[in-house]
Write an enzyme that holds these catalytic residues in place. Structure first.
Site, PDB file in Angstrom:
ATOM      1  N   ARG A  66       2.232 -12.179  -0.246  1.00  0.00           N
ATOM      2  CA  ARG A  66       0.902 -12.517   0.273  1.00  0.00           C
ATOM      3  C   ARG A  66       0.355 -13.798  -0.332  1.00  0.00           C
ATOM      4  NH1 ARG A  66      -1.520  -8.796   4.204  1.00  0.00           N
ATOM      5  NH2 ARG A  66       0.098  -7.220   4.385  1.00  0.00           N
ATOM      6  N   LYS A  94      -9.556  -2.485   1.562  1.00  0.00           N
ATOM      7  CA  LYS A  94      -9.269  -1.308   2.383  1.00  0.00           C
ATOM      8  C   LYS A  94     -10.031  -0.066   1.917  1.00  0.00           C
ATOM      9  CE  LYS A  94      -7.067  -3.742   5.063  1.00  0.00           C
ATOM     10  NZ  LYS A  94      -5.722  -4.053   5.348  1.00  0.00           N
ATOM     11  N   ASN A  97       6.463  -8.368   2.248  1.00  0.00           N
ATOM     12  CA  ASN A  97       5.010  -8.169   2.162  1.00  0.00           C
ATOM     13  C   ASN A  97       4.383  -9.101   1.120  1.00  0.00           C
ATOM     14  OD1 ASN A  97       2.532  -6.895   2.932  1.00  0.00           O
ATOM     15  ND2 ASN A  97       2.625  -5.595   1.106  1.00  0.00           N
ATOM     16  N   TYR A 101      -1.379  -3.661  -6.838  1.00  0.00           N
ATOM     17  CA  TYR A 101      -1.125  -4.465  -5.646  1.00  0.00           C
ATOM     18  C   TYR A 101      -2.172  -4.349  -4.536  1.00  0.00           C
ATOM     19  CZ  TYR A 101       1.773  -7.379  -2.744  1.00  0.00           C
ATOM     20  OH  TYR A 101       2.251  -8.432  -2.017  1.00  0.00           O
ATOM     21  N   ARG A 157       0.837  -1.191   0.000  1.00  0.00           N
ATOM     22  CA  ARG A 157       0.000   0.000   0.000  1.00  0.00           C
ATOM     23  C   ARG A 157       0.878   1.249   0.000  1.00  0.00           C
ATOM     24  NH1 ARG A 157      -1.971   0.951   4.370  1.00  0.00           N
ATOM     25  NH2 ARG A 157      -1.194  -0.813   5.584  1.00  0.00           N
ATOM     26  N   ASP A 206      -9.292  -9.653   9.044  1.00  0.00           N
ATOM     27  CA  ASP A 206      -8.777  -8.317   8.713  1.00  0.00           C
ATOM     28  C   ASP A 206      -9.788  -7.194   8.922  1.00  0.00           C
ATOM     29  OD1 ASP A 206      -6.353  -6.975   7.742  1.00  0.00           O
ATOM     30  OD2 ASP A 206      -7.537  -6.399   6.001  1.00  0.00           O
ATOM     31  N   ASN A 212      -2.758 -14.394  12.020  1.00  0.00           N
ATOM     32  CA  ASN A 212      -2.254 -15.460  12.890  1.00  0.00           C
ATOM     33  C   ASN A 212      -3.185 -15.707  14.070  1.00  0.00           C
ATOM     34  OD1 ASN A 212       0.635 -16.685  12.322  1.00  0.00           O
ATOM     35  ND2 ASN A 212       0.520 -14.645  11.430  1.00  0.00           N
ATOM     36  N   SER A 243      -1.357  -3.315  10.327  1.00  0.00           N
ATOM     37  CA  SER A 243      -0.962  -4.221   9.254  1.00  0.00           C
ATOM     38  C   SER A 243       0.305  -4.978   9.628  1.00  0.00           C
ATOM     39  CB  SER A 243      -0.732  -3.431   7.972  1.00  0.00           C
ATOM     40  OG  SER A 243      -1.909  -2.732   7.640  1.00  0.00           O
ATOM     41  N   HIS A 303     -10.558  -2.302  11.421  1.00  0.00           N
ATOM     42  CA  HIS A 303      -9.455  -3.152  10.943  1.00  0.00           C
ATOM     43  C   HIS A 303      -9.197  -4.219  12.006  1.00  0.00           C
ATOM     44  CE1 HIS A 303      -5.008  -3.195   9.354  1.00  0.00           C
ATOM     45  NE2 HIS A 303      -5.732  -4.097   8.753  1.00  0.00           N
ATOM     46  N   CYS A 316       0.807  -7.138  11.954  1.00  0.00           N
ATOM     47  CA  CYS A 316       1.044  -7.224  13.402  1.00  0.00           C
ATOM     48  C   CYS A 316       0.275  -8.378  14.043  1.00  0.00           C
ATOM     49  CB  CYS A 316       0.698  -5.905  14.072  1.00  0.00           C
ATOM     50  SG  CYS A 316       1.876  -4.601  13.645  1.00  0.00           S
TER      51      CYS A 316
HETATM   52  P1  GTP Z   1      -2.184  -7.571   7.527  1.00  0.00           P
HETATM   53  O1  GTP Z   1      -2.711  -8.639   6.638  1.00  0.00           O
HETATM   54  O2  GTP Z   1      -1.131  -6.747   6.885  1.00  0.00           O
HETATM   55  O3  GTP Z   1      -3.258  -6.701   8.090  1.00  0.00           O
HETATM   56  O4  GTP Z   1      -1.365  -8.310   8.740  1.00  0.00           O
HETATM   57  P2  GTP Z   1      -1.856  -9.128  10.014  1.00  0.00           P
HETATM   58  O5  GTP Z   1      -2.187  -8.196  11.125  1.00  0.00           O
HETATM   59  O6  GTP Z   1      -2.897 -10.112   9.632  1.00  0.00           O
HETATM   60  O7  GTP Z   1      -0.513  -9.886  10.457  1.00  0.00           O
HETATM   61  P3  GTP Z   1      -0.104 -11.426  10.358  1.00  0.00           P
HETATM   62  O8  GTP Z   1      -0.931 -12.312  11.232  1.00  0.00           O
HETATM   63  O9  GTP Z   1      -0.028 -11.798   8.945  1.00  0.00           O
HETATM   64  O10 GTP Z   1       1.356 -11.383  10.987  1.00  0.00           O
HETATM   65  C1  GTP Z   1       2.368 -10.557  10.485  1.00  0.00           C
HETATM   66  C2  GTP Z   1       3.703 -11.026  10.943  1.00  0.00           C
HETATM   67  O11 GTP Z   1       3.779 -11.042  12.377  1.00  0.00           O
HETATM   68  C3  GTP Z   1       4.046 -12.425  10.461  1.00  0.00           C
HETATM   69  O12 GTP Z   1       5.357 -12.444   9.994  1.00  0.00           O
HETATM   70  C4  GTP Z   1       3.898 -13.264  11.696  1.00  0.00           C
HETATM   71  O13 GTP Z   1       4.752 -14.361  11.686  1.00  0.00           O
HETATM   72  C5  GTP Z   1       4.221 -12.308  12.836  1.00  0.00           C
HETATM   73  N1  GTP Z   1       3.451 -12.666  14.055  1.00  0.00           N
HETATM   74  C6  GTP Z   1       2.118 -12.895  14.143  1.00  0.00           C
HETATM   75  N2  GTP Z   1       1.743 -13.238  15.399  1.00  0.00           N
HETATM   76  C7  GTP Z   1       2.879 -13.227  16.133  1.00  0.00           C
HETATM   77  C8  GTP Z   1       3.153 -13.495  17.517  1.00  0.00           C
HETATM   78  O14 GTP Z   1       2.269 -13.817  18.321  1.00  0.00           O
HETATM   79  N3  GTP Z   1       4.454 -13.353  17.929  1.00  0.00           N
HETATM   80  C9  GTP Z   1       5.441 -12.987  17.060  1.00  0.00           C
HETATM   81  N4  GTP Z   1       6.673 -12.879  17.531  1.00  0.00           N
HETATM   82  N5  GTP Z   1       5.224 -12.742  15.748  1.00  0.00           N
HETATM   83  C10 GTP Z   1       3.969 -12.861  15.297  1.00  0.00           C
HETATM   84  C1  SPV Z   2      -2.942  -4.411   5.289  1.00  0.00           C
HETATM   85  O1  SPV Z   2      -1.972  -3.770   4.877  1.00  0.00           O
HETATM   86  O2  SPV Z   2      -3.513  -4.150   6.373  1.00  0.00           O
HETATM   87  C2  SPV Z   2      -3.421  -5.564   4.513  1.00  0.00           C
HETATM   88  C3  SPV Z   2      -2.861  -5.782   3.186  1.00  0.00           C
HETATM   89  O3  SPV Z   2      -4.303  -6.273   4.969  1.00  0.00           O
HETATM   90  S1  SPV Z   2      -3.578  -4.772   1.970  1.00  0.00           S
HETATM   91  O4  SPV Z   2      -4.746  -5.444   1.460  1.00  0.00           O
HETATM   92  O5  SPV Z   2      -2.569  -4.599   0.916  1.00  0.00           O
HETATM   93  O6  SPV Z   2      -3.957  -3.506   2.541  1.00  0.00           O
HETATM   94 MN    MN Z   3      -4.839  -5.665   7.137  1.00  0.00          MN
END
Ligand code: GTP
Ligand code: SPV
Ligand code: MN
Length: 614
Positions: free
Chosen positions: A395, A235, A393, A226, A86, A302, A283, A277, A255, A279
């Site tokens: 996906r 978004k 980043n 992208y 983004r 999300d 997971n 994002s 979000h 964070c």
């Molecule tokens: P967006 O799709 O961008 O909104 O991201 P998201 O908030 O869904 O984050 P996601 O769950 O994809 O995690 C992002 C990164 O943080 C990944 O590389 C994970 O491995 C890492 N991560 C997620 N949960 C944890 C955790 O509990 N501990 C640690 N150390 N890392 C984590």
């Molecule tokens: C984010 O950045 O919070 C995402 C990926 O979930 S995107 O759809 O590119 O915004």
């Molecule tokens: Mn997101």
């Protein structure tokens, strides 16, 4: 023949009456006259159509078809290296008045912006097909379905939108029958194809514009192919435009992930969690609890649309249809549920690495690192290469229906009651593993002052600490002060007995030695268990100036090796000096709002100041 009469012929040629929806027909006509595509195509959303488009993308070099035995019906795409995330600096909220966009958004006068964009979109689809994608965010059988139509010149966007949203003829027919309002979402990669010129695998433009007109509920996106820049249901619509609609109609577009947890006693709790994002939302949404007897089911990863229900309860719905998850760090040991969903196929991967047997790989997918890969930029890669094989980043885009642990309530138009809200960020210091808010308003203060180190999900510097209110900083479609006031007004509309408890979490705190202070991932279930036991009035806590944190032995550590109650105390420590620094930083952040800051949050800040003391 003029461009516009040319286009009339094209639209007519594609089926005499592609739609009976007068506004839609007129808009498609207008856009095709402006962008001058070589053809106009109405997306029906069928499997046959999807297979045909994917085959065309393979022929054109945008898609690599993966080994069907490893990843059935799945493809990998590789973006232009300048189009990988983004672009917040190029994202605009064009309300009529600048003050309605507020100090956290880029703003331009709508008429001025339309003039610029009209220039950029003139002829921008030349030599390409213009796809018309009818879609709905949330269930089609919702009381008031939230329709949109994306016009795009990217087949990659069509294939991805089919995973991320409910699209196609069913949606169009219902929209026509209801003569419904839809959000017009216009997208062009901004790369017209001159006659005889060969296309590139990832057309885009160095100049990017991600523009929202909140009063008109319209989106114009130019120059990027992208993720959040191009899949406009996500978004742009479900957060930026929807947040403005939600403010007007008295609900919330957030979000947030949505997770259903069932305790050993069989009691179900739904947890919503806002993390910025990259964070940890996906997971946590696909969590495998490591704590005995607890069951987790996914509702969303999300976006969460929340309304007040008939009994004054807060209810959440996931408006999306797929996962657009960060690939790196998603692995068999950290997130097996995501891996199982991906392994079923029907997925599009972007900017991951390719294995020699026609599969995909990224950092953290397997413990064993392959000896040879083709990296996301098409180069030979070995563990000695010294650069990541997959873009940070990169996906996976996968239907949410493929998640084994999907809760049946995902499909319910009424959504689920929310029992707890977590706000969380990526902070090396200061913020404890978990803190229970002192009250609902104190919880809103936690959300309003949420902060996190920046990640690869947006272009720009990494690891920079910034305030990110409710993890919505890049997604609030109006004035951030009005947004906090809107949150502040929710309690008055709800049943106070049914308001969720609010918690601040931080999975990313470091120990003085530099390692993570908490194992994270599946073990986050232990923190959720504590939070729910707080709701049930069962778990112990210590009162601190910032809220209630767990006692060392109130977090269930059963089965967790080498982690003791003393380690919990390190993870939840409230350091006076760190918090004095934090307070000063919060004061600075709040000063940016001026008079728009709700009085309740000024009072919360004063209370924190007083409790922290000298
Ligand atoms: P967006 O799709 O961008 O909104 O991201 P998201 O908030 O869904 O984050 P996601 O769950 O994809 O995690 C992002 C990164 O943080 C990944 O590389 C994970 O491995 C890492 N991560 C997620 N949960 C944890 C955790 O509990 N501990 C640690 N150390 N890392 C984590
Ligand atoms: C984010 O950045 O919070 C995402 C990926 O979930 S995107 O759809 O590119 O915004
Ligand atoms: Mn997101």
């Amino acid at each position: 023949m003029s461009a516009s009469s040319d286009q009339q012929v094209l639209v007519a040629a594609q089926g005499t009456a592609p739609t009976t929806h007068a506004q839609l027909a007129a808009w498609v006509q207008e856009v095709s006259a402006l962008t001058q595509p070589s053809s106009v195509y109405w997306v029906d959303g069928s499997q046959e159509e999807n297979d045909r488009l994917a085959a065309e993308l393979v022929d054109g070099g945008t898609f690599v078809r993966l080994n069907d035995e490893l990843f059935p019906h799945s493809f990998a795409a590789f973006s232009d290296p300048k189009d990988v995330a983004r672009v917040e600096e190029r994202t605009f909220i064009c309300s009529k008045e600048e003050k309605d966009a507020g100090f956290t958004n880029n703003w331009m006068d709508p008429a001025e912006m339309k003039a610029i964009l009209t220039d950029r979109f003139t002829g921008s689809m030349r030599g390409r097909t213009m796809y018309v994608i009818p879609f709905v965010m949330g269930p089609l059988d919702a009381e008031q379905p939230q329709y949109g139509v994306e016009i795009t010149d990217s087949a990659y966007v069509v294939v991805s939108m089919r995973i991320m949203a409910r699209i196609g003829t069913d949606v169009l027919r219902k929209m026509e029958a209801e003569k419904a309002f839809f959000v017009p979402a216009l997208h062009s990669v901004g790369a017209p194809l001159e006659p005889g010129k060969a296309d590139v695998p990832w057309p885009c433009n160095d100049e990017k514009w991600i523009v929202h007109f909140p009063e008109e509920r319209a989106i114009w996106s130019y120059g990027s192919g992208y993720g959040g820049n191009a899949l406009l249901g996500k978004k742009c619509y479900a957060l930026r435009i929807a947040s403005a609609i939600a403010r007007d109609e008295g609900w919330l577009a957030e979000h947030m992930l949505l997770l259903k947890l069932t305790s050993p006693e069989g009691k179900a709790y739904n947890v919503a969690a806002a993390f910025p994002s990259a964070c940890g939302k996906t997971n946590l949404a696909l969590l495998t609890p490591t704590v005995e007897g607890w069951k987790a089911e996914t509702l969303g990863d999300d976006i969460n649309w929340m309304r007040i229900g008939k009994e004054g309860e807060l209810r959440g719905v996931n408006p999306e249809y797929g996962l657009f998850g960060v690939a790196p760090g998603t692995g068999w040991s950290t997130n097996p549920n995501a891996m199982r969903a991906i392994a079923k196929g029907n997925s599009v991967f972007t900017n991951v690495a390719l294995t020699d047997d026609g599969g995909v790989w990224w950092e953290g997918m397997t413990d064993e690192v392959p000896a040879h890969l083709t990296d996301w930029q098409g180069n030979d890669w070995t563990p000695e290469s010294g650069s990541p094989a997959a873009h940070p980043n990169s996906r996976f885009c996968t239907p949410i229906s493929q998640v084994d642990m999907l809760a049946p309530e995902y499909y319910s138009p009424d959504g689920v009651e929310i029992h707890a809200i977590l706000f969380g960020g990526r902070r090396k210091t200061t913020i404890p593993l978990v803190t229970e808010a002192r009250s609902w308003t104190n919880g809103i203060f936690m959300g309003a002052t949420l902060s996190s180190e920046t990640t690869a999900a947006a272009a720009g510097a990494l690891g920079v600490l910034r305030r990110d209110p409710m993890a919505m900083l890049p997604f609030i479609g109006y004035n951030a002060g009005d947004y906090l006031n809107h949150w502040d007004s929710i309690a008055a509309k709800a049943n106070p007995e049914r308001l969720p408890k609010i918690f601040l979490v931080n999975w990313f705190r470091r120990t003085p030695e530099g390692g993570f202070a908490w194992p994270g991932f599946g073990d986050n279930s232990r923190v959720l268990k504590w939070a729910i036991e707080r709701i049930e009035g069962k778990a112990d806590a210590v009162e601190t100036p910032i809220g209630f944190v767990p006692t060392g032995d109130s977090i269930d550590l059963d089965g967790l090796e080498d982690f003791t109650p003393a380690d919990v105390e390190v993870a939840v420590r409230v350091d006076h000096e760190e918090w004095k620094t934090e307070l000063a930083s919060i004061e600075e952040w709040f000063a940016g709002f001026g008079e728009a800051l709700p009085q309740s949050l000024k009072d919360e800040l004063a209370g924190l100041d007083e409790r922290l003391g000298a």
